[in-house]
Design an enzyme around this catalytic site. Structure first.
Site, mmCIF file in Angstrom:
data_model
loop_
_atom_site.group_PDB
_atom_site.id
_atom_site.type_symbol
_atom_site.label_atom_id
_atom_site.label_comp_id
_atom_site.label_asym_id
_atom_site.label_seq_id
_atom_site.Cartn_x
_atom_site.Cartn_y
_atom_site.Cartn_z
ATOM 1 N N ASP A 128 0.873 -1.289 0.077
ATOM 2 C CA ASP A 128 -0.136 0.112 -0.075
ATOM 3 C C ASP A 128 1.215 1.296 0.033
ATOM 4 O O ASP A 128 1.732 1.467 0.722
ATOM 5 C CB ASP A 128 -0.950 0.177 1.180
ATOM 6 N N ILE A 129 0.688 2.209 -0.793
ATOM 7 C CA ILE A 129 1.438 3.390 -0.896
ATOM 8 C C ILE A 129 1.250 4.343 0.366
ATOM 9 O O ILE A 129 1.668 5.501 0.400
ATOM 10 C CB ILE A 129 1.260 3.989 -2.241
ATOM 11 N N ASN A 165 -13.415 -2.787 2.941
ATOM 12 C CA ASN A 165 -14.342 -1.750 2.860
ATOM 13 C C ASN A 165 -14.951 -1.991 1.335
ATOM 14 O O ASN A 165 -14.529 -1.819 0.325
ATOM 15 C CB ASN A 165 -13.514 -0.145 2.799
ATOM 16 N N GLN A 197 -14.945 2.541 1.112
ATOM 17 C CA GLN A 197 -14.008 2.136 0.099
ATOM 18 C C GLN A 197 -14.036 3.419 -0.966
ATOM 19 O O GLN A 197 -14.774 4.293 -1.103
ATOM 20 C CB GLN A 197 -14.851 1.444 -0.690
ATOM 21 N N HIS A 213 -10.871 -5.028 -2.873
ATOM 22 C CA HIS A 213 -9.351 -5.412 -2.386
ATOM 23 C C HIS A 213 -9.437 -5.677 -0.958
ATOM 24 O O HIS A 213 -10.412 -5.286 -0.268
ATOM 25 C CB HIS A 213 -8.530 -4.418 -2.690
ATOM 26 N N HIS A 271 -7.269 -5.362 2.584
ATOM 27 C CA HIS A 271 -6.073 -4.653 3.400
ATOM 28 C C HIS A 271 -5.632 -5.857 4.332
ATOM 29 O O HIS A 271 -6.247 -6.322 4.981
ATOM 30 C CB HIS A 271 -6.530 -3.507 4.099
#
Length: 159
Positions: free
Chosen positions: A35-36, A91, A98, A104, A106
């Site tokens: 994750d960025i 989410n 979301q 996706h 996490h």
């Protein structure tokens, strides 16, 4: 044949090579990358290659495989990052927080005192009486057993 990127989906862009990514897992159906904007170091996103907007859209088989990958990765992340715990968060929908509308999961490694919190039970909720809980459970059971209901992820024979 792989699906074309979905218009304006940053995850489709990444999956199709149009962006920088730190990939940590790939197979024919699922990718996982760092994750960025991580909650903690080691925060990974597990994403299906095909574009599905939400939990309600993803086919059962793809969701099952994605969850399998996520659980395997969570153990590795836990060990490598010396985590004390792990959050697996989905989410689904704008009301649920979301913000990238490509399904996706996490994986967030946790440490005591890291400042991140998903408070459950939610302080603002009231405990309903048993009759209300039972009535809601009965409605869910009825919907799961309804042979005319679509998108349950299973066949009538499996029920």
């Amino acid at each position: 044949m792989p699906a074309a990127p979905h218009p304006s989906c940053p995850f489709c862009d990444v999956i199709h090579g149009a962006g920088e990514v730190s990939m940590c897992y790939e197979d024919a159906d699922v990718v996982a990358f760092m994750d960025i904007q991580p909650v903690n170091a080691g925060h990974v996103l597990v994403v299906p290659r095909e574009h599905y907007e939400s939990l309600e859209d993803i086919p059962h088989e793809v969701a099952t495989h994605l969850f399998d990958v996520a659980t395997r990765l969570s153990r590795v992340i836990h060990d490598v990052m010396h985590a004390e715990g792990m959050n697996m968060v989905v989410n689904s929908g704008a009301a649920a927080g979301q913000d990238v509308f490509h399904y996706h999961v996490h994986l967030i490694p946790r440490r005591a005192g890291d400042g991140f919190d998903v408070p459950l039970p939610f302080a603002g909720s009231e405990m309903p009486d048993r009759q209300r809980l039972d009535a809601t459970a009965a409605r869910l059971i009825a919907a799961l057993r309804d042979p005319m209901r679509r998108n349950t992820g299973e066949t009538a024979a499996a029920r």
